[in-house]
Design a protein around this motif. Structure first.
Motif, PDB file in Angstrom:
ATOM      1  N   ASP A 144       0.809  -1.221   0.000  1.00 35.33           N
ATOM      2  CA  ASP A 144       0.000   0.000   0.000  1.00 35.33           C
ATOM      3  C   ASP A 144       0.845   1.275   0.000  1.00 35.33           C
ATOM      4  OD1 ASP A 144      -2.176  -1.583   0.023  1.00 35.33           O
ATOM      5  OD2 ASP A 144      -2.612  -1.349   2.169  1.00 35.33           O
ATOM      6  N   ASN A 145       2.075   1.151   0.478  1.00 33.72           N
ATOM      7  CA  ASN A 145       2.908   2.352   0.574  1.00 33.72           C
ATOM      8  C   ASN A 145       3.759   2.606  -0.656  1.00 33.72           C
ATOM      9  OD1 ASN A 145       2.085   3.040   3.241  1.00 33.72           O
ATOM     10  ND2 ASN A 145       3.304   1.314   3.973  1.00 33.72           N
ATOM     11  N   GLY A 146       3.852   1.634  -1.518  1.00 35.00           N
ATOM     12  CA  GLY A 146       4.629   1.862  -2.734  1.00 35.00           C
ATOM     13  C   GLY A 146       5.393   0.637  -3.182  1.00 35.00           C
ATOM     14  N   ILE A 147       6.478   0.921  -3.899  1.00 35.70           N
ATOM     15  CA  ILE A 147       7.298  -0.138  -4.476  1.00 35.70           C
ATOM     16  C   ILE A 147       8.098  -0.830  -3.383  1.00 35.70           C
ATOM     17  CG2 ILE A 147       9.246  -0.561  -6.063  1.00 35.70           C
ATOM     18  CD1 ILE A 147       8.349   1.932  -7.619  1.00 35.70           C
ATOM     19  N   VAL A 148       8.316  -2.138  -3.546  1.00 35.67           N
ATOM     20  CA  VAL A 148       9.246  -2.868  -2.677  1.00 35.67           C
ATOM     21  C   VAL A 148      10.235  -3.581  -3.595  1.00 35.67           C
ATOM     22  CG1 VAL A 148       9.483  -4.639  -0.900  1.00 35.67           C
ATOM     23  CG2 VAL A 148       7.442  -3.210  -0.945  1.00 35.67           C
ATOM     24  N   TRP A 149      11.380  -2.959  -3.814  1.00 37.39           N
ATOM     25  CA  TRP A 149      12.332  -3.533  -4.776  1.00 37.39           C
ATOM     26  C   TRP A 149      13.084  -4.722  -4.209  1.00 37.39           C
ATOM     27  CZ3 TRP A 149      12.098  -2.273  -9.638  1.00 37.39           C
ATOM     28  CH2 TRP A 149      11.778  -0.975 -10.048  1.00 37.39           C
ATOM     29  N   PRO A 150      13.305  -5.756  -5.027  1.00 38.00           N
ATOM     30  CA  PRO A 150      14.352  -6.720  -4.692  1.00 38.00           C
ATOM     31  C   PRO A 150      15.672  -5.928  -4.688  1.00 38.00           C
ATOM     32  CG  PRO A 150      13.027  -7.484  -6.565  1.00 38.00           C
ATOM     33  CD  PRO A 150      12.640  -6.065  -6.312  1.00 38.00           C
ATOM     34  N   ILE A 151      16.558  -6.211  -3.775  1.00 39.43           N
ATOM     35  CA  ILE A 151      17.730  -5.343  -3.612  1.00 39.43           C
ATOM     36  C   ILE A 151      18.619  -5.323  -4.856  1.00 39.43           C
ATOM     37  CG2 ILE A 151      19.223  -7.129  -2.551  1.00 39.43           C
ATOM     38  CD1 ILE A 151      20.176  -4.774  -0.656  1.00 39.43           C
ATOM     39  N   THR A 152      18.578  -6.421  -5.617  1.00 42.35           N
ATOM     40  CA  THR A 152      19.473  -6.507  -6.777  1.00 42.35           C
ATOM     41  C   THR A 152      19.154  -5.513  -7.883  1.00 42.35           C
ATOM     42  OG1 THR A 152      17.990  -8.288  -7.449  1.00 42.35           O
ATOM     43  CG2 THR A 152      20.130  -8.927  -6.541  1.00 42.35           C
ATOM     44  N   ILE A 153      17.890  -5.133  -8.006  1.00 38.56           N
ATOM     45  CA  ILE A 153      17.549  -4.205  -9.083  1.00 38.56           C
ATOM     46  C   ILE A 153      17.023  -2.877  -8.542  1.00 38.56           C
ATOM     47  CG2 ILE A 153      17.110  -6.031 -10.775  1.00 38.56           C
ATOM     48  CD1 ILE A 153      14.113  -5.597 -10.328  1.00 38.56           C
ATOM     49  N   ALA A 154      17.089  -2.690  -7.233  1.00 37.64           N
ATOM     50  CA  ALA A 154      16.654  -1.418  -6.639  1.00 37.64           C
ATOM     51  C   ALA A 154      17.555  -0.289  -7.137  1.00 37.64           C
ATOM     52  CB  ALA A 154      16.718  -1.516  -5.121  1.00 37.64           C
ATOM     53  N   LEU A 157       7.671   4.955  -0.899  1.00 38.92           N
ATOM     54  CA  LEU A 157       7.146   4.977  -2.271  1.00 38.92           C
ATOM     55  C   LEU A 157       8.184   4.492  -3.275  1.00 38.92           C
ATOM     56  CD1 LEU A 157       4.939   5.796  -4.334  1.00 38.92           C
ATOM     57  CD2 LEU A 157       5.873   8.120  -4.253  1.00 38.92           C
ATOM     58  N   ILE A 158       9.410   4.980  -3.160  1.00 37.38           N
ATOM     59  CA  ILE A 158      10.426   4.587  -4.151  1.00 37.38           C
ATOM     60  C   ILE A 158      11.042   3.238  -3.818  1.00 37.38           C
ATOM     61  CG2 ILE A 158      10.880   6.996  -4.752  1.00 37.38           C
ATOM     62  CD1 ILE A 158      13.564   6.748  -3.298  1.00 37.38           C
ATOM     63  N   GLY A 159      10.730   2.699  -2.631  1.00 34.77           N
ATOM     64  CA  GLY A 159      10.974   1.278  -2.368  1.00 34.77           C
ATOM     65  C   GLY A 159      12.391   0.842  -2.097  1.00 34.77           C
ATOM     66  N   ILE A 160      13.245   1.732  -1.591  1.00 36.54           N
ATOM     67  CA  ILE A 160      14.634   1.353  -1.324  1.00 36.54           C
ATOM     68  C   ILE A 160      14.656   0.326  -0.185  1.00 36.54           C
ATOM     69  CG2 ILE A 160      16.944   2.235  -0.742  1.00 36.54           C
ATOM     70  CD1 ILE A 160      15.671   3.321  -3.389  1.00 36.54           C
ATOM     71  N   PRO A 161      15.377  -0.813  -0.371  1.00 33.73           N
ATOM     72  CA  PRO A 161      15.275  -1.937   0.564  1.00 33.73           C
ATOM     73  C   PRO A 161      15.696  -1.624   2.007  1.00 33.73           C
ATOM     74  CG  PRO A 161      16.364  -2.620  -1.464  1.00 33.73           C
ATOM     75  CD  PRO A 161      16.186  -1.149  -1.571  1.00 33.73           C
ATOM     76  N   ILE A 162      16.735  -0.808   2.178  1.00 30.21           N
ATOM     77  CA  ILE A 162      17.220  -0.547   3.543  1.00 30.21           C
ATOM     78  C   ILE A 162      17.174   0.951   3.819  1.00 30.21           C
ATOM     79  CG2 ILE A 162      19.170  -0.755   5.143  1.00 30.21           C
ATOM     80  CD1 ILE A 162      20.232  -3.019   3.256  1.00 30.21           C
ATOM     81  N   ARG A 163      16.541   1.333   4.917  1.00 29.92           N
ATOM     82  CA  ARG A 163      16.495   2.754   5.280  1.00 29.92           C
ATOM     83  C   ARG A 163      17.238   2.986   6.587  1.00 29.92           C
ATOM     84  NH1 ARG A 163      10.819   4.633   6.613  1.00 29.92           N
ATOM     85  NH2 ARG A 163      11.439   4.537   8.795  1.00 29.92           N
ATOM     86  N   ILE A 164      18.078   3.990   6.599  1.00 31.88           N
ATOM     87  CA  ILE A 164      18.710   4.412   7.849  1.00 31.88           C
ATOM     88  C   ILE A 164      18.061   5.728   8.250  1.00 31.88           C
ATOM     89  CG2 ILE A 164      20.850   5.035   9.010  1.00 31.88           C
ATOM     90  CD1 ILE A 164      22.350   3.608   6.736  1.00 31.88           C
ATOM     91  N   THR A 165      17.405   5.733   9.395  1.00 32.83           N
ATOM     92  CA  THR A 165      16.789   6.961   9.861  1.00 32.83           C
ATOM     93  C   THR A 165      17.713   7.634  10.869  1.00 32.83           C
ATOM     94  OG1 THR A 165      14.643   5.906   9.633  1.00 32.83           O
ATOM     95  CG2 THR A 165      14.717   7.953  10.892  1.00 32.83           C
ATOM     96  N   VAL A 166      18.158   8.842  10.525  1.00 35.29           N
ATOM     97  CA  VAL A 166      18.990   9.620  11.437  1.00 35.29           C
ATOM     98  C   VAL A 166      18.106  10.713  12.003  1.00 35.29           C
ATOM     99  CG1 VAL A 166      21.100  10.955  11.703  1.00 35.29           C
ATOM    100  CG2 VAL A 166      20.971   9.153   9.961  1.00 35.29           C
ATOM    101  N   GLY A 167      17.771  10.607  13.295  1.00 39.27           N
ATOM    102  CA  GLY A 167      16.825  11.552  13.879  1.00 39.27           C
ATOM    103  C   GLY A 167      17.165  11.847  15.316  1.00 39.27           C
ATOM    104  N   ARG A 168      16.134  11.928  16.093  1.00 36.62           N
ATOM    105  CA  ARG A 168      16.327  12.394  17.467  1.00 36.62           C
ATOM    106  C   ARG A 168      17.180  11.453  18.318  1.00 36.62           C
ATOM    107  NH1 ARG A 168      10.366  10.572  18.483  1.00 36.62           N
ATOM    108  NH2 ARG A 168       9.691  12.684  17.950  1.00 36.62           N
ATOM    109  N   LYS A 169      17.271  10.188  17.891  1.00 41.82           N
ATOM    110  CA  LYS A 169      18.043   9.250  18.712  1.00 41.82           C
ATOM    111  C   LYS A 169      19.546   9.458  18.632  1.00 41.82           C
ATOM    112  CE  LYS A 169      14.408   5.801  18.514  1.00 41.82           C
ATOM    113  NZ  LYS A 169      13.887   4.702  17.663  1.00 41.82           N
TER     114      LYS A 169
END
Length: 579
Positions: free
Chosen positions: A458-468, A520-532
């Motif tokens: 529902d949120n968008g693309i989920v790429w296989p990492i090889t073709i992301a 939406l753009i479906g990048i396999p791994i997200r690093i969130t740099v925020g308040r932590k």
RNA sequence: CGGGGCGUAGCGCAGUUUGGUAGCGCACAUGGUUUGGGACCAUGGGGUCGGAGGUUCAAAUCCUCUCGCCCCGACCA
């Protein structure tokens, strides 16, 4: 890449002219933009995914000894006349004349050009076998472009050709390609089946298609889940459902005013549908000869099988043609008292020991109670379309029929092109014989469409990492705070140094916007740099399962590399399932 | 090619029935307030209403022709 400087035009709303998921998401995620019907530009994210797919294709093609070449898209029409395909493909081939009034076409595929190279450069069996491939745009004047990249008029295709000295070499080249294709699609993260197929306009002896099951597909495939039988519906076979026949004591002509369809007449006569014969009239397109095909009333004609039987394409006869041939309108046609010049073919699922009813070749009359012995039959074969739930010919289990996307097709061509174009070589005995060819295609854009169709949520693309387009996205929240942007910047350069494909979302946007876009753009791994970061931590989230983990800043690189490795190896596991 | 739908700002749409000189949301620009899941307030820029012709005092709106896009079918290495 820094998002702030990148062309990644994401959209909140679905485009009004997109129907299937992959098309909607490709537009919304900023992968592609449409220029005209069936013509798309690839924007940076889309093109990166294409390049990744092509890299995998190149690696696997090179691994089986393929040599990459590149041929012109602009072709003189003459070369297409040599094989007769300028006529076979007359509808689909785009043509124009150049300033010297020469006939030029845009190549819809490249067998003729390959064969031309081969006839000039291959002279001895010692030069064989060869595998040549290219990744190149193909041009087809499709009657109806649709579904985003699934059916377009200009598209990237990997096409490979094998040139062999004998049939054993062809079998080997074909097998190599089949394995290479399994490797390619598995590495691209796709679920697929390999099915027996029709070779259609390409000609040749054997062909198989690589199919991704998807509602967006335009082909239909019959599967047996038990024994693994799978075939394109165009050629699929099955054991039909058991049916009952009633006894019909006498042969007679029955008045059936205004009753035309099988259902109407069957009900009127009190017979089951399977005891009616459908009398279909088709015209063979080249010879323009009419044929009549008889099928059980509960079955449907498979036009592909009919044209394979006749050796040429067929089309249904127009109602006025039927009237001219038979002197009766459609609905009252039958094999008995049919005009002599019309060939009569009977589907093999019509039993010869049963009595049937069909049109009497007389307006408002049907004939009831005849058998196949009561008229002359010019051919019996399998002309039926398989339907869902019928039984597997190999093991008897029910077959499933579902739509699929054709992502690859491999053909044993044989000598159709080499013989027509004089591409010959001398064998060990000094005998001149035509090169034995194979042809192997992959639609690169369809790999992307298929992956999106298979895995999007529902949120968008989920790429296989090889073709992301990227393996990792760094989502830096509140980039105006130096303690956050410092950490994000450092992670960004460290990941790049480690060879990770990373997109850095350094935009001055609110958190919600960045999360939505990353999904939406479906990048396999997200690093969130925020308040932590104040506790020395960042978050690592995987797109496909939304699993989130807090990691110490100094451990981030190692953790990302570990997850990346895991995502790649999961595709290897899937490999076994596709085997 | 047959049937249907739609073309109005970059995107999504209203306005067309009943003609009176173009509007909403998003996006964009500026200022301010906000800041972990598509923020809010204010101000502002942006439209030959797909194109051509016609009817009319007046056309996004009515008529004719035409181009384009989408869907169903036909067709489809």
């Amino acid at each position: 890449m820094r998002w702030n400087k990148a062309l990644i035009p994401t959209l909140k709303e679905n485009p009004s002219d997109a129907e299937v998921i992959s098309h909607k998401l490709m537009i919304r995620a900023g992968l592609i933009r449409q220029l005209a019907a069936g013509l798309y530009s690839f924007l940076p994210l889309g093109w990166r995914a294409m390049l990744k797919s092509m890299k995998i294709i190149r690696e696997e093609m090179n691994a089986i000894g393929g040599q990459e070449i590149f041929m012109p898209s602009l072709n003189p029409v003459e070369i297409w006349k040599e094989t007769g395909r300028d006529e076979d493909m007359s509808e689909i081939m785009l043509r124009f004349t150049d300033r010297k009034n020469r006939d030029i076409c845009l190549a819809p595929t490249h067998e003729e050009i390959i064969t031309d190279i081969a006839r000039n450069e291959i002279h001895s069996f010692k030069d064989l076998p060869q595998i040549w491939y290219q990744i190149q745009n193909k041009f087809r004047d499709e009657p109806r472009a649709r579904f985003g990249l699934l059916r377009v008029r200009e598209f990237l295709m990997k096409d490979a050709y094998s040139l062999c000295a004998n049939w054993e070499q062809l079998d080997e080249a074909y097998k190599k390609h089949e394995q290479a294709y399994r490797n390619i699609f598995t590495r691209c993260g796709l679920k697929f089946v390999v099915v027996g197929a029709s070779s259609g306009l390409m000609g040749g002896r054997q062909s198989q298609e690589f199919m991704v099951p998807s509602d967006a597909g335009e082909d239909r495939t019959a599967f047996c889940e038990k024994c693994g039988y799978a075939a394109n519906i165009e050629v699929a076979k099955s054991v039909p459902f058991e049916v009952e026949y009633k006894d019909i004591p006498e042969l007679k002509k029955v008045h059936t005013p205004d009753l035309k369809t099988v259902d109407e007449v069957a009900e009127f006569l009190g017979l089951p549908r399977n005891q009616m014969l459908k009398s279909l009239v088709y015209i063979a397109e080249k010879s323009e000869k009419p044929v009549m095909v008889l099928l059980r009333g509960d079955h449907q004609l498979n036009e592909e099988k009919l044209s394979l039987f006749l050796g040429e394409l067929v089309r249904p006869a127009h109602p006025d043609e039927v009237l001219k041939l038979f002197g009766v309108p459609i609905g009252f046609l039958g094999p008995i008292d049919a005009p002599k010049e019309i060939k009569i073919l009977v589907d093999e699922a019509v039993p010869s020991d049963k009595k049937f009813a069909t049109g009497a070749n007389d307006k408002d009359y049907h004939i009831v109670g005849f058998t196949l012995d009561d008229f002359k039959i010019d051919g019996r074969s399998d002309f039926r379309l398989v339907s869902d739930g019928e039984f597997c010919q190999n093991c008897g289990s029910p077959l499933k029929v579902r739509t699929t996307i054709e992502i690859g097709h491999i053909f044993k061509l044989g000598t159709k092109y080499s013989a027509a174009m004089g591409a010959t070589f001398l064998d060990a005995n000094g005998k001149q014989i035509p090169i034995i060819m194979g042809s192997y295609g992959i639609g690169v854009g369809r790999i992307l469409s298929s992956a999106i169709e298979l895995y999007a949520d529902d949120n968008g693309i989920v790429w296989p990492i090889t073709i992301a387009p990227f393996e990792v996205i760094i989502t830096a929240l509140d980039t105006t705070k130096p303690e956050i942007s410092d950490v994000a910047e450092k992670l960004y350069s460290r990941l790049i140094e480690s060879g990770v494909d990373v997109l850095y979302d350094d935009r001055d946007e609110r958190a919600g916007v960045k999360f939505k876009d990353a999904d939406l753009i479906g990048i396999p791994i997200r690093i969130t740099v925020g308040r932590k970061v104040k506790d020395g931590m960042v978050e690592i989230v995987t797109r496909k399962d939304k699993k989130s983990e807090d990691v110490k800043i100094e451990d981030t690189l190692a953790k990302v590399l570990e997850i990346r490795q895991l995502l790649y190896s999961e595709l290897d596991t899937q490999f076994e399932e596709n085997e």
